[in-house]
Write an enzyme that holds these catalytic residues in place. Structure first.
Site, PDB file in Angstrom:
ATOM      1  N   ASP A  44       4.999   1.668  -8.744  1.00 43.53           N
ATOM      2  CA  ASP A  44       6.678   1.534  -8.993  1.00 43.53           C
ATOM      3  C   ASP A  44       6.831   0.364  -8.189  1.00 43.53           C
ATOM      4  O   ASP A  44       6.837   0.371  -7.162  1.00 43.53           O
ATOM      5  CB  ASP A  44       7.231   2.697  -8.883  1.00 43.53           C
ATOM      6  CG  ASP A  44       6.931   3.819 -10.044  1.00 43.53           C
ATOM      7  OD1 ASP A  44       5.991   3.666 -10.848  1.00 43.53           O
ATOM      8  OD2 ASP A  44       7.476   4.610 -10.059  1.00 43.53           O
TER       9      ASP A  44
ATOM     10  N   HIS B 226       3.255   2.704  -4.649  1.00 43.05           N
ATOM     11  CA  HIS B 226       4.181   1.536  -4.770  1.00 43.05           C
ATOM     12  C   HIS B 226       3.579   0.047  -4.319  1.00 43.05           C
ATOM     13  O   HIS B 226       3.073   0.168  -2.994  1.00 43.05           O
ATOM     14  CB  HIS B 226       5.343   1.807  -3.790  1.00 43.05           C
ATOM     15  CG  HIS B 226       6.243   3.208  -4.420  1.00 43.05           C
ATOM     16  ND1 HIS B 226       5.796   4.409  -4.110  1.00 43.05           N
ATOM     17  CD2 HIS B 226       7.142   3.151  -5.047  1.00 43.05           C
ATOM     18  CE1 HIS B 226       6.784   5.230  -4.696  1.00 43.05           C
ATOM     19  NE2 HIS B 226       7.526   4.622  -5.378  1.00 43.05           N
TER      20      HIS B 226
END
Length: 221
Positions: free
Chosen positions: A9, A164
Site C-alpha cells: 500500500d 508498505h
C-alpha cells in the site's frame, strides 16, 4: 504450511518500489500494489506502477490523498474525488475487477472505512472492495515487523497481508521475511481470500455494515 497473499500500500515510491519489484521478480511472487492516486501525477512513479503491471502484478486503488478515512468524511462527493480520480489516474493499468482498498487510518477494520454513498459508488462503478486480515505494522516497527508477520501467517489458514513500499526501512527486511515464510511452508497467491472481499465487481457478497459509518453528509461552503 499456510497460504499468503502479499499486498503493498501507499506507493509507488522511487526509492523503495524498484527494490520490492526486483525481490518479487527474483522469487516469482505476484502481488497487488494499492497505489495513492496523487502520486501517479509524478511520471517516475507512474512508470513504476506501469513496471509493476508489466511484471504481472495487479494495480489497485487506495484513494487519491490517503488523508482521512472515507467513513469520517462528510463531503458527499468524496467517493468521486478519492476513488474516481485515482481510478482515472490508474487508467489502463487497472485490473478488470477494479480493486479498491479503503484507508483504515492505521489498519482499523471498522466503520471508519466506508459510508453509504461510498458503498453506492463502489456498486455503481463495479469496483471490488479488498480488505485484509494481517497487519504487521511495518510502518510503525520497520525493524521488528517480520516476526509479527510470521506469527500472523501461522495463526490463520490464508493471510492477506498489508505491507508498505515506503521509505522508513521496513522493506529492507522483505527478503528476510520471504525467506522465512518460504521455510515455514508459505504458498503464495495473488488472488485474495474470499472473506476479505465483501464487494466484488459491484455486488455485495458479504456483510458490509461493520465497515460503514452513518455519518451525516453535508456540503461544505
Amino acid at each position: 504450511m499456510f497460504d499468503l497473499t502479499l499486498t503493498f500500500d501507499n506507493g509507488p515510491d522511487r526509492g523503495v518500489t524498484p527494490r520490492v519489484l526486483d525481490t518479487l521478480r527474483e522469487r516469482g511472487i505476484k502481488t497487488t500494489f494499492f497505489v495513492i492516486g496523487e502520486k501517479l501525477s509524478d511520471p517516475e512513479r507512474r512508470r513504476l506502477a506501469a513496471r509493476a503491471h508489466e511484471e504481472g502484478h495487479w494495480i489497485g486503488n487506495h484513494t487519491f490523498t490517503h488523508a482521512v478515512p472515507l467513513g469520517q468524511q462528510r463531503d458527499p462527493n468524496v467517493a468521486q474525488s478519492e476513488i474516481g480520480r485515482t481510478q482515472d489516474a490508474i487508467g489502463n493499468l487497472a485490473h478488470p475487477e477494479r480493486w479498491f482498498r479503503p484507508f483504515g487510518g492505521g489498519g482499523n477494520l471498522d466503520q471508519r472505512l466506508l459510508k453509504p454513498s461510498v458503498v453506492e459508488y463502489l456498486i455503481r462503478n463495479r469496483h471490488s472492495c479488498v480488505l485484509w486480515n494481517a497487519i504487521p505494522r511495518d510502518w510503525d516497527d520497520p525493524d521488528g515487523w517480520v516476526d509479527r508477520a510470521l506469527d500472523l501467517c501461522r495463526s490463520q489458514p490464508w493471510s492477506l497481508m498489508v505491507l508498505h513500499d515506503l521509505p522508513g526501512g521496513a522493506m529492507d527486511h522483505l527478503e528476510r521475511f520471504l525467506d522465512r515464510a518460504e521455510e515455514a511452508g508459505a504458498r503464495f497467491h495473488q488472488d485474495f481470500p474470499p472473506d476479505c472481499v465483501p464487494i466484488r465487481s459491484g455486488k455485495i457478497v458479504l456483510p458490509i455494515q461493520p465497515y460503514v459509518s452513518n455519518i451525516e453528509e453535508s456540503v461544505t461552503t
